[in-house]
Design a protein around this motif. Structure first.
Motif, PDB file in Angstrom:
ATOM      1  N   LEU A  85      -2.181  -4.239   3.599  1.00 33.61           N
ATOM      2  CA  LEU A  85      -3.398  -4.938   3.197  1.00 33.61           C
ATOM      3  C   LEU A  85      -2.999  -6.033   2.220  1.00 33.61           C
ATOM      4  N   LEU A  97      -9.723   0.266  -3.276  1.00 36.05           N
ATOM      5  CA  LEU A  97      -8.289  -0.002  -3.317  1.00 36.05           C
ATOM      6  C   LEU A  97      -7.507   1.248  -3.680  1.00 36.05           C
ATOM      7  N   GLN A 101      -4.670   3.023  -1.268  1.00 32.63           N
ATOM      8  CA  GLN A 101      -3.322   3.174  -1.815  1.00 32.63           C
ATOM      9  C   GLN A 101      -2.925   4.646  -1.894  1.00 32.63           C
ATOM     10  N   THR A 107      -0.168  -2.332  -0.241  1.00 34.45           N
ATOM     11  CA  THR A 107      -1.120  -3.388  -0.578  1.00 34.45           C
ATOM     12  C   THR A 107      -0.425  -4.474  -1.384  1.00 34.45           C
TER      13      THR A 107
END
Length: 301
Positions: A85, A97, A101, A107
């Motif tokens: 991402l 997020l 994760q 990410t």
């Protein structure tokens, strides 16, 4: 966590563990400028999903949507089985997020830097992540033509013209225009185009009252909305009807993603802004616009 979400999470974990794809071959993108960079690098075939601000080349219509950049869907994102991402600084919410994760999704969140050098850094970060650094440098070289044109124009204007006072409006909705102060991408664009932001004493985006707007009395008004009657729409508001900009029909529209996205086309967009706010904006003799121009003239009035 419901069964559907649980199955997505476990599916993603086991899929990532057994998948033999090379790194960063299935990319989810949150942020229009990053999507544009990936397209301009010629790596758009790796994209599996984008957010709704990814309008470059109609990307948001060609790929599954993750939602709005500030409110991405965890379920939607994981269902696409990305291995990376890449997001702009406002990718969120934070909880989303943290969730992606936590299940092992790599990410890359790029820090906000609304400057010309920031665009170069963003391109280099994306190109490095995709292992196409050479393409990144080629894209920066293409962009350098516009950066050099801006430097030339500002040098020529330095001793020949007073800087125009510019007001940038994000929207005109509900009779409460929202204008750009300092610490915004619009403020950077105005300065780079050789103008003065008349709201530079304020930070961020501010709603204007009729009294405060009239006191600013800008020479030029730029509106992010693009439609045929932009001058009439601005002139009808009590905020602006007696300003120099309206009296001189110096009211223009420009596409927000083009100017404010701070992607590869932004330096050209700033050049174009310069031609809008100055009566004469000097450019190198061999300069020409390479990308589609995205401005709206001051029709109406």
């Amino acid at each position: 966590m419901n069964f559907f979400r649980l199955s997505l999470v476990f599916g993603f974990i086991f899929g990532s563990f057994f998948c033999n794809l090379q790194a960063s071959e299935r990319i989810a993108v949150a942020g229009g400028s990053i999507t544009e960079i990936i397209y301009r690098l010629g790596e758009e075939q790796r994209i599996v999903g984008v957010d709704s601000t990814s309008t470059f080349n109609n990307a948001s219509q060609k790929h599954p949507l993750l939602g709005y950049v500030r409110n991405i869907s965890v379920e939607g994102l994981l269902s696409l089985k990305p291995d990376l991402l890449i997001g702009e600084s406002d990718t969120g919410p934070t909880k989303a997020l943290e969730q992606v994760q936590a299940v092992g999704l790599e990410t890359l969140i790029i820090n906000e830097d609304d400057s010309i050098s920031g665009i170069k850094d963003k391109i280099r970060q994306v190109a490095k992540q995709l292992n196409v650094e050479e393409k990144g440098e080629q894209l920066i070289q293409e962009m350098q033509v516009d950066i050099d044109a801006l430097a030339y124009a500002k040098q020529q204007l330095k001793s020949t013209e007073n800087k125009p006072k510019v007001l940038f409006l994000l929207a005109l909705s509900n009779g409460a225009p929202i204008a750009s102060g300092h610490s915004t991408s619009a403020n950077t664009a105005i300065i780079e185009a050789g103008g003065i932001n008349v709201l530079a004493t304020e930070k961020g985006w501010k709603k204007l009252s009729p009294e405060s707007a009239l006191a600013l009395n800008p020479d030029v008004i730029i509106v992010m909305n693009r439609h045929a009657n932009i001058l009439n729409d601005v002139a009808e508001l009590p905020h602006f009807k007696y300003t120099a900009a309206v009296k001189n029909a110096a009211v223009y529209g420009i596409d927000g993603g083009y100017l404010l996205g701070f992607g590869p086309r932004t330096p050209q967009a700033i050049v174009e802004l310069g031609t809008m706010i100055h009566e004469q904006f000097p450019l190198p003799a061999n300069y020409h616009f390479r990308y589609k121009r995205n401005t709206q003239g001051n029709l109406g009035h």
